[in-house]
Scaffold this active site. Sequence first.
Site, mmCIF file in Angstrom:
data_model
loop_
_atom_site.group_PDB
_atom_site.id
_atom_site.type_symbol
_atom_site.label_atom_id
_atom_site.label_comp_id
_atom_site.label_asym_id
_atom_site.label_seq_id
_atom_site.Cartn_x
_atom_site.Cartn_y
_atom_site.Cartn_z
ATOM 1 N N ARG A 38 19.823 -26.634 8.192
ATOM 2 C CA ARG A 38 18.807 -25.889 8.952
ATOM 3 C C ARG A 38 19.251 -25.564 10.378
ATOM 4 O O ARG A 38 18.425 -25.549 11.288
ATOM 5 C CB ARG A 38 17.483 -26.667 9.028
ATOM 6 N N ARG A 42 14.033 -21.903 13.059
ATOM 7 C CA ARG A 42 13.037 -21.892 14.132
ATOM 8 C C ARG A 42 13.388 -22.647 15.399
ATOM 9 O O ARG A 42 12.698 -22.490 16.397
ATOM 10 C CB ARG A 42 11.699 -22.382 13.591
ATOM 11 N N ARG A 51 12.826 -12.541 13.715
ATOM 12 C CA ARG A 51 11.946 -12.668 12.561
ATOM 13 C C ARG A 51 10.564 -12.064 12.783
ATOM 14 O O ARG A 51 9.818 -11.863 11.811
ATOM 15 C CB ARG A 51 11.779 -14.157 12.220
ATOM 16 N N ASP A 87 16.966 -19.153 0.894
ATOM 17 C CA ASP A 87 16.104 -20.283 0.554
ATOM 18 C C ASP A 87 16.287 -20.625 -0.916
ATOM 19 O O ASP A 87 16.672 -19.761 -1.712
ATOM 20 C CB ASP A 87 14.627 -19.966 0.841
ATOM 21 N N TYR A 166 8.533 -27.135 -7.208
ATOM 22 C CA TYR A 166 7.688 -26.103 -6.570
ATOM 23 C C TYR A 166 7.015 -25.228 -7.624
ATOM 24 O O TYR A 166 5.855 -24.844 -7.481
ATOM 25 C CB TYR A 166 8.508 -25.239 -5.615
HETATM 26 O O1 CP3 Z 1 20.398 -23.263 8.159
HETATM 27 C C1 CP3 Z 1 20.232 -23.574 6.945
HETATM 28 O O2 CP3 Z 1 20.243 -24.751 6.562
HETATM 29 C C2 CP3 Z 1 20.169 -22.449 5.924
HETATM 30 C C3 CP3 Z 1 18.915 -22.011 5.489
HETATM 31 C C4 CP3 Z 1 18.018 -22.770 4.541
HETATM 32 C C5 CP3 Z 1 16.641 -22.481 4.490
HETATM 33 N N1 CP3 Z 1 16.097 -23.164 3.452
HETATM 34 C C6 CP3 Z 1 15.956 -21.559 5.397
HETATM 35 C C7 CP3 Z 1 14.537 -21.815 5.669
HETATM 36 C C8 CP3 Z 1 18.288 -23.701 3.537
HETATM 37 C C9 CP3 Z 1 19.597 -24.377 3.184
HETATM 38 C C10 CP3 Z 1 17.052 -23.938 2.855
HETATM 39 C C11 CP3 Z 1 16.916 -24.803 1.680
HETATM 40 C C12 CP3 Z 1 15.600 -25.324 1.321
HETATM 41 N N2 CP3 Z 1 14.413 -24.656 1.257
HETATM 42 C C13 CP3 Z 1 15.380 -26.644 0.870
HETATM 43 C C14 CP3 Z 1 16.436 -27.694 0.718
HETATM 44 C C15 CP3 Z 1 16.810 -28.262 2.039
HETATM 45 C C16 CP3 Z 1 15.824 -29.228 2.618
HETATM 46 O O3 CP3 Z 1 15.262 -28.897 3.671
HETATM 47 O O4 CP3 Z 1 15.634 -30.296 2.047
HETATM 48 C C17 CP3 Z 1 14.013 -26.770 0.579
HETATM 49 C C18 CP3 Z 1 13.305 -28.023 0.103
HETATM 50 C C19 CP3 Z 1 13.410 -25.498 0.810
HETATM 51 C C20 CP3 Z 1 11.992 -25.103 0.636
HETATM 52 C C21 CP3 Z 1 11.417 -24.749 1.948
HETATM 53 N N3 CP3 Z 1 11.616 -23.524 2.554
HETATM 54 C C22 CP3 Z 1 10.692 -25.578 2.861
HETATM 55 C C23 CP3 Z 1 10.265 -27.002 2.589
HETATM 56 C C24 CP3 Z 1 10.451 -24.811 4.031
HETATM 57 C C25 CP3 Z 1 9.818 -25.264 5.336
HETATM 58 C C26 CP3 Z 1 8.419 -24.812 5.549
HETATM 59 C C27 CP3 Z 1 8.008 -25.063 6.987
HETATM 60 O O5 CP3 Z 1 7.562 -24.122 7.631
HETATM 61 O O6 CP3 Z 1 8.156 -26.212 7.457
HETATM 62 C C28 CP3 Z 1 11.037 -23.542 3.809
HETATM 63 C C29 CP3 Z 1 11.066 -22.430 4.745
HETATM 64 C C30 CP3 Z 1 12.363 -22.187 5.406
HETATM 65 N N4 CP3 Z 1 13.555 -22.078 4.756
HETATM 66 C C31 CP3 Z 1 12.553 -21.982 6.786
HETATM 67 C C32 CP3 Z 1 13.916 -21.727 6.962
HETATM 68 C C33 CP3 Z 1 14.627 -21.393 8.244
HETATM 69 C C34 CP3 Z 1 11.464 -21.976 7.857
HETATM 70 C C35 CP3 Z 1 10.573 -20.774 7.664
HETATM 71 C C36 CP3 Z 1 10.371 -19.906 8.888
HETATM 72 O O7 CP3 Z 1 11.295 -19.687 9.684
HETATM 73 O O8 CP3 Z 1 9.274 -19.385 9.009
#
Ligand code: CP3
Length: 360
Positions: A38, A42, A51, A87, A166
């Site tokens: 990550r 954000r 974004r 994602d 999910y």
């Molecule tokens: O920089 C990186 O690591 C690359 C991008 C990345 C994202 N998601 C972008 C993202 C990666 C590798 C993921 C994988 C992902 N997505 C996982 C496995 C990694 C982990 O965190 O355990 C999981 C479980 C997801 C599902 C998911 N997507 C979640 C739980 C969330 C967070 C929701 C929140 O707002 O807290 C997301 C959204 C997400 N994926 C964001 C990003 C940058 C945030 C959304 C935003 O910017 O509005």
Amino acid sequence: MPTLPAQHPWNAHDTAHSALVSAYRGERPSRQPVWFMRQAGRSLPEYRQLREGTTMLDSCLRPDMAAEITLQPVRRHDVDAAIFFSDIVIPMRLAGIEVEIHPGRGPVLERAIRSEEDIIALENSDPDAFEEALAPIREAVALTVAELGTTPLIGFCGAPFTVASYLVEGGPSREYLYTKSLMFSRPDLWGRLASWVADRSGRFLRAQVEAGASAVQLFDSWAGGLSLEDYLGYVQQYSAAVFDHIRELPIPRVHFGVNTSELLVAMRDAGATVMGVDHRLPLDEASRRLGGGTPLQGNLDPAMLFASEQARAEAVRIVLERGRSAPGHVFNLGHGVPKEADPLVLTELVSLVHELGVQA
Ligand code: CP3
């Protein structure tokens, strides 16, 4: 062993011998590699600005935007790898499942997928149409690696258990009750769903590698909710099926989960060449459990980003020291960068890791 095309960064930019890939191969490069799960997202003001007005999943499917967001943390922090901005639910969206990311919550489905009819509908969806839908992913990766040059790009996807949780729950979950209930009462149906998810996630992963990724990471973030016995019985084979999509290629395969200390060996045996370790297990103990031959990635507690500089520096030193018990070590956090993290702290952390990593 089949090789990658001449124009792939593995060959064209020799990412095969970058600090990241060398450490993933079990070597000790002169620069200690570091990147953060990550790292894009954000915590960065330039991300929040870009974004604005675009939903999370739409931004992943706009190649120029996905490439730019992937590059932002590399420019800012001097990390040794980029991770593709996407994602784990993107392949599901591309397969026609209605899913959105709810900020602060995670992926939420229009309708949960639980019945035999739901699973039959997925099985009937066209794999060729899916390959075509991957075009924006291939394009985003190509744009990204053209800018990255010698810095390797890590491709990724979600493992079947985490992604299916999910789908079956319809959103984020703590206990995975519907998912486990499907697994325990209809193992046949569970297996069909997990196979389908493995196929689509595997194709998504392979597309990233073909377009230029030099390593991959399989995220089974929520596998820690399973006992070892259930992981072995219901999950491991489907994660192995994801790795099968790229297994014949020479690139490193990282496997990561949260709270998976008891599953480390089983996750490695699914076909990983490197294990990601969260902050709950010291790296020397992780290495011991794995028999001492597996390169590791991890594992500073993300909470250390909010601790005093002195406490953080000491914790970094300990992670690096314990990481030396493994054949290779890539520094990372034990889980993703929290959105509240101060990007200046991350940049300083990278330079500290580079500085301390060459001593010893
Ligand atoms: O920089 C990186 O690591 C690359 C991008 C990345 C994202 N998601 C972008 C993202 C990666 C590798 C993921 C994988 C992902 N997505 C996982 C496995 C990694 C982990 O965190 O355990 C999981 C479980 C997801 C599902 C998911 N997507 C979640 C739980 C969330 C967070 C929701 C929140 O707002 O807290 C997301 C959204 C997400 N994926 C964001 C990003 C940058 C945030 C959304 C935003 O910017 O509005």
